[in-house]
Design an enzyme around this catalytic site. Structure first.
Site, PDB file in Angstrom:
ATOM      1  N   TYR A  34      36.218 -24.746  31.462  1.00  0.00           N
ATOM      2  CA  TYR A  34      36.906 -25.944  30.944  1.00  0.00           C
ATOM      3  C   TYR A  34      38.324 -26.071  31.496  1.00  0.00           C
ATOM      4  O   TYR A  34      39.149 -26.760  30.890  1.00  0.00           O
ATOM      5  CB  TYR A  34      36.935 -25.906  29.420  1.00  0.00           C
ATOM      6  CG  TYR A  34      35.705 -26.487  28.744  1.00  0.00           C
ATOM      7  CD1 TYR A  34      35.213 -27.758  29.072  1.00  0.00           C
ATOM      8  CD2 TYR A  34      35.063 -25.801  27.720  1.00  0.00           C
ATOM      9  CE1 TYR A  34      34.103 -28.300  28.429  1.00  0.00           C
ATOM     10  CE2 TYR A  34      33.951 -26.342  27.072  1.00  0.00           C
ATOM     11  CZ  TYR A  34      33.480 -27.595  27.430  1.00  0.00           C
ATOM     12  OH  TYR A  34      32.391 -28.135  26.780  1.00  0.00           O
ATOM     13  N   HIS A  72      26.900 -30.469  26.292  1.00  0.00           N
ATOM     14  CA  HIS A  72      27.814 -30.755  27.406  1.00  0.00           C
ATOM     15  C   HIS A  72      27.000 -31.341  28.551  1.00  0.00           C
ATOM     16  O   HIS A  72      25.844 -30.954  28.746  1.00  0.00           O
ATOM     17  CB  HIS A  72      28.482 -29.458  27.901  1.00  0.00           C
ATOM     18  CG  HIS A  72      29.152 -29.625  29.239  1.00  0.00           C
ATOM     19  ND1 HIS A  72      30.447 -30.096  29.356  1.00  0.00           N
ATOM     20  CD2 HIS A  72      28.694 -29.462  30.514  1.00  0.00           C
ATOM     21  CE1 HIS A  72      30.743 -30.194  30.657  1.00  0.00           C
ATOM     22  NE2 HIS A  72      29.701 -29.804  31.372  1.00  0.00           N
TER      23      HIS A  72
HETATM   24  P1  ADP Z   1      32.645 -34.732  27.202  1.00  0.00           P
HETATM   25  O1  ADP Z   1      32.057 -33.462  26.651  1.00  0.00           O
HETATM   26  O2  ADP Z   1      32.037 -35.958  26.574  1.00  0.00           O
HETATM   27  O3  ADP Z   1      32.624 -34.790  28.710  1.00  0.00           O
HETATM   28  P2  ADP Z   1      35.491 -34.186  27.442  1.00  0.00           P
HETATM   29  O4  ADP Z   1      35.191 -33.656  28.798  1.00  0.00           O
HETATM   30  O5  ADP Z   1      36.562 -35.197  27.293  1.00  0.00           O
HETATM   31  O6  ADP Z   1      34.169 -34.764  26.737  1.00  0.00           O
HETATM   32  O7  ADP Z   1      35.884 -32.983  26.484  1.00  0.00           O
HETATM   33  C1  ADP Z   1      35.196 -31.747  26.546  1.00  0.00           C
HETATM   34  C2  ADP Z   1      34.874 -31.305  25.140  1.00  0.00           C
HETATM   35  O8  ADP Z   1      36.103 -31.046  24.455  1.00  0.00           O
HETATM   36  C3  ADP Z   1      34.159 -32.339  24.274  1.00  0.00           C
HETATM   37  O9  ADP Z   1      32.760 -32.327  24.432  1.00  0.00           O
HETATM   38  C4  ADP Z   1      34.570 -31.921  22.894  1.00  0.00           C
HETATM   39  O10 ADP Z   1      33.740 -30.865  22.407  1.00  0.00           O
HETATM   40  C5  ADP Z   1      35.961 -31.408  23.090  1.00  0.00           C
HETATM   41  N1  ADP Z   1      36.948 -32.443  22.775  1.00  0.00           N
HETATM   42  C6  ADP Z   1      37.234 -33.553  23.497  1.00  0.00           C
HETATM   43  N2  ADP Z   1      38.190 -34.292  22.913  1.00  0.00           N
HETATM   44  C7  ADP Z   1      38.524 -33.635  21.774  1.00  0.00           C
HETATM   45  C8  ADP Z   1      39.450 -33.873  20.719  1.00  0.00           C
HETATM   46  N3  ADP Z   1      40.243 -34.952  20.713  1.00  0.00           N
HETATM   47  N4  ADP Z   1      39.502 -32.973  19.710  1.00  0.00           N
HETATM   48  C9  ADP Z   1      38.718 -31.882  19.696  1.00  0.00           C
HETATM   49  N5  ADP Z   1      37.822 -31.586  20.677  1.00  0.00           N
HETATM   50  C10 ADP Z   1      37.715 -32.448  21.687  1.00  0.00           C
HETATM   51 MG    MG Z   2      33.618 -33.640  30.119  1.00  0.00          MG
END
Ligand code: ADP
Ligand code: MG
Length: 136
Positions: free
Chosen positions: A52, A118
């Protein structure tokens, strides 16, 4: 023209813990994805931090990495026409409250952090993420 792609999917700890893995895998296959690779693993926090890394400046980064390394996960390589986008569509919005009816996150997600799955967000990242978990 055929445009078969591969993408990385993870069934996150909240869903594995609730024994939702078969149901979620069924959703993929019913929607035309082939599950090419599939393994259940538990990762260390350091690996989650690498995975991440793109989010390292976000306020939720630490909790996110703690969470992904908190219990078993299932990592999968999915294959389909336009798999990256198709998987994002099937997953639904990051926040399950905003996810469309019929999506995985709408059906199974608990909260924005415990959102069950994910999926890679681009073809380039799909390659990087597949290599991250499946080196062989
Ligand atoms: P996605 O998984 O939809 O691609 P992102 O890449 O933006 O989303 O974020 C990775 C992961 O981080 C998300 O799946 C979620 O579990 C977590 N996350 C994202 N935004 C937030 C937030 N504002 N607060 C807490 N956890 C978050
Ligand atoms: Mg993502």
């Amino acid at each position: 023209m055929s445009n078969t792609e591969q993408t990385l999917s993870i069934i996150k700890p909240d869903a594995v813990e609730r024994n939702l893995d078969s149901e979620i895998k069924n959703m993929f296959t019913l929607n035309g994805f082939k599950i090419i690779r599939d393994k259940k693993i538990k990762i260390e926090k350091l690996e989650a931090e690498k995975f991440y890394k793109v989010h390292e400046t976000k306020p939720f980064y630490n909790d996110l990495c703690e969470y992904l390394s908190s219990g078993p996960i299932i990592v999968m390589v999915l294959e389909k026409e336009n798999a990256v986008l198709a998987n994002r569509e099937l997953m639904g919005a990051t926040n399950p409250n905003d996810a469309a009816e019929g999506t995985i996150r709408k059906k199974y997600g608990i909260s924005i952090d415990k959102n069950s799955v994910h999926g890679s967000d681009s073809i380039e990242n799909a390659k990087i993420e597949i290599d991250f978990f499946f080196q062989d």
